[in-house]
Design a protein around this motif. Sequence first.
Motif, PDB file in Angstrom:
ATOM      1  N   HIS A 211       0.830  -1.208   0.000  1.00  0.00           N
ATOM      2  CA  HIS A 211       0.000   0.000   0.000  1.00  0.00           C
ATOM      3  C   HIS A 211       0.860   1.252   0.000  1.00  0.00           C
ATOM      4  N   GLY A 212       1.947   1.217   0.763  1.00  0.00           N
ATOM      5  CA  GLY A 212       2.849   2.365   0.807  1.00  0.00           C
ATOM      6  C   GLY A 212       3.494   2.637  -0.537  1.00  0.00           C
ATOM      7  N   VAL A 213       3.915   1.580  -1.222  1.00  0.00           N
ATOM      8  CA  VAL A 213       4.517   1.736  -2.553  1.00  0.00           C
ATOM      9  C   VAL A 213       3.477   2.256  -3.539  1.00  0.00           C
ATOM     10  N   TRP A 214       2.262   1.717  -3.472  1.00  0.00           N
ATOM     11  CA  TRP A 214       1.193   2.144  -4.376  1.00  0.00           C
ATOM     12  C   TRP A 214       0.869   3.636  -4.185  1.00  0.00           C
ATOM     13  N   GLN A 215       0.837   4.076  -2.940  1.00  0.00           N
ATOM     14  CA  GLN A 215       0.529   5.480  -2.664  1.00  0.00           C
ATOM     15  C   GLN A 215       1.619   6.429  -3.157  1.00  0.00           C
ATOM     16  N   SER A 216       2.865   6.009  -3.020  1.00  0.00           N
ATOM     17  CA  SER A 216       3.969   6.906  -3.367  1.00  0.00           C
ATOM     18  C   SER A 216       4.409   6.814  -4.831  1.00  0.00           C
ATOM     19  N   GLN A 217       4.282   5.626  -5.432  1.00  0.00           N
ATOM     20  CA  GLN A 217       4.811   5.455  -6.789  1.00  0.00           C
ATOM     21  C   GLN A 217       3.834   4.822  -7.778  1.00  0.00           C
ATOM     22  N   GLY A 218       2.693   4.374  -7.285  1.00  0.00           N
ATOM     23  CA  GLY A 218       1.702   3.794  -8.170  1.00  0.00           C
ATOM     24  C   GLY A 218       2.114   2.443  -8.724  1.00  0.00           C
ATOM     25  N   LEU A 219       1.533   2.096  -9.871  1.00  0.00           N
ATOM     26  CA  LEU A 219       1.775   0.794 -10.488  1.00  0.00           C
ATOM     27  C   LEU A 219       3.240   0.603 -10.862  1.00  0.00           C
ATOM     28  N   ALA A 220       3.887   1.688 -11.311  1.00  0.00           N
ATOM     29  CA  ALA A 220       5.295   1.603 -11.691  1.00  0.00           C
ATOM     30  C   ALA A 220       6.162   1.177 -10.518  1.00  0.00           C
ATOM     31  N   GLY A 221       5.817   1.654  -9.320  1.00  0.00           N
ATOM     32  CA  GLY A 221       6.573   1.281  -8.129  1.00  0.00           C
ATOM     33  C   GLY A 221       6.395  -0.175  -7.769  1.00  0.00           C
ATOM     34  N   LEU A 222       5.167  -0.691  -7.938  1.00  0.00           N
ATOM     35  CA  LEU A 222       4.897  -2.095  -7.621  1.00  0.00           C
ATOM     36  C   LEU A 222       5.635  -3.044  -8.555  1.00  0.00           C
ATOM     37  N   PHE A 223       5.937  -2.576  -9.766  1.00  0.00           N
ATOM     38  CA  PHE A 223       6.641  -3.424 -10.729  1.00  0.00           C
ATOM     39  C   PHE A 223       8.060  -2.915 -11.002  1.00  0.00           C
ATOM     40  N   ALA A 224       8.626  -2.191 -10.047  1.00  0.00           N
ATOM     41  CA  ALA A 224      10.008  -1.720 -10.175  1.00  0.00           C
ATOM     42  C   ALA A 224      10.953  -2.911 -10.263  1.00  0.00           C
ATOM     43  N   GLY A 225      11.877  -2.860 -11.193  1.00  0.00           N
ATOM     44  CA  GLY A 225      12.857  -3.936 -11.341  1.00  0.00           C
ATOM     45  C   GLY A 225      12.335  -5.174 -12.018  1.00  0.00           C
ATOM     46  N   VAL A 226      11.157  -5.088 -12.656  1.00  0.00           N
ATOM     47  CA  VAL A 226      10.554  -6.288 -13.242  1.00  0.00           C
ATOM     48  C   VAL A 226      11.408  -6.880 -14.362  1.00  0.00           C
ATOM     49  N   PHE A 227      12.053  -6.039 -15.176  1.00  0.00           N
ATOM     50  CA  PHE A 227      12.813  -6.563 -16.314  1.00  0.00           C
ATOM     51  C   PHE A 227      14.112  -7.250 -15.899  1.00  0.00           C
ATOM     52  N   PRO A 228      14.934  -6.632 -15.032  1.00  0.00           N
ATOM     53  CA  PRO A 228      16.105  -7.396 -14.564  1.00  0.00           C
ATOM     54  C   PRO A 228      15.717  -8.627 -13.756  1.00  0.00           C
ATOM     55  N   ARG A 229      14.588  -8.557 -13.051  1.00  0.00           N
ATOM     56  CA  ARG A 229      14.118  -9.725 -12.293  1.00  0.00           C
ATOM     57  C   ARG A 229      13.705 -10.852 -13.236  1.00  0.00           C
ATOM     58  N   MET A 230      12.966 -10.521 -14.289  1.00  0.00           N
ATOM     59  CA  MET A 230      12.568 -11.530 -15.265  1.00  0.00           C
ATOM     60  C   MET A 230      13.792 -12.143 -15.944  1.00  0.00           C
ATOM     61  N   ALA A 231      14.736 -11.266 -16.308  1.00  0.00           N
ATOM     62  CA  ALA A 231      15.946 -11.751 -16.980  1.00  0.00           C
ATOM     63  C   ALA A 231      16.739 -12.678 -16.068  1.00  0.00           C
ATOM     64  N   ALA A 232      16.902 -12.260 -14.797  1.00  0.00           N
ATOM     65  CA  ALA A 232      17.688 -13.058 -13.860  1.00  0.00           C
ATOM     66  C   ALA A 232      17.034 -14.402 -13.574  1.00  0.00           C
TER      67      ALA A 232
END
Length: 259
Positions: A211-232
Motif C-alpha cells: 500500500h505504501g509503494v502504491w501510494q507513493s509510486q503507483g503501479l510503476a513502483g509495484l513493478f520496479a525492477g521487473v525486467f532485470p528480475r525476469m531476466a535473472a
Amino acid sequence: MDGPGFMASLVAGGVAGVSVDLILFPLDTIKTRLQSPQGFNKAGGFRGIYAGVPSAAVGSFPNAAAFFITYEYVKWFLHTDSSSYLTPMKHMLAASAGEVVACLIRVPSEVVKQRAQVSASTRTFQIFSNILYEEGIQGLYRGYKSTVLREALWSWRQDHVVDSWQSAVCGAFAGGFAAAVTTPLDVAKTRIMLAKAGSSTANGNVLSALHGVWQSQGLAGLFAGVFPRMAAISLGGFIFLGAYDHTHRLLLEVGRKSP
C-alpha cells in the motif's frame, strides 16, 4: 529416500544454486536498487555492482541444498502412484515445504545482501554486525513471510526423466512468467528488508508495504525492477535446473559405479 539420492540432491542443489547466484549477481543488484526507496541512482546506480556478494556466496549452497533435500524428502514421504491425480498436489506441497525450510537460510543472507547492495561503501560483515546489534536475530529474519509467499508461488521442479536442456528451457519460461507476476511481492520484500528499524514498514506487513509503494509510486513502483528480475530468473531457471539435472545424474552415475 535412499542415501545416494539424498546426497546427490544435496550437492547438486548446492552447486547449481551457487552458480546461479554468482553469475547473475549484477542483475540482482540492479533490481534491488531499482526497488529501493531512495531510487536507483542514490542506491548506487551501476557502481559497486558486486556489493553484497559475500553474503550471497555464503548462503547460496546451504539454501539451495536445503530446498532440494526438503523437496525430495517430502515428495518421498508423500509417495503416490505416478499416474495418480494427486501427483501435482504432492509436488506443490513438497515445493512449499522446501521453500519454508530454505528461507530459514535464505532470508538472513538476503537481508544482509540487499542492505550491502544499496550501501556499496559499507562492508558486508559490518552490515551483519549492525543488524545483530540494533535488532537482534529477528532483524535477520525481517521479510521472512513475504519471501516465503513469493517463492512458494512459483517454485517447482519436474519429476519425470527428461534431458537437462528440456528441464532448463521449461524452467526459464516458467520462471520468467512467474517473476513478472510476483514482482510486487518482491518489491514489498525489498522495502521491508531495507526499512529503518522501528519504522512501520519494518514490522513485516506485506499489505502495508504494498500500500505504501502504491501510494507513493503507483503501479510503476509495484513493478520496479521487473525486467532485470525476469531476466535473472529466466536465465537462473535455465542455469539452475540444467546444472542441477546434470550434476544430479552425474553423481548418481558415479555412485553406481563406485564399489
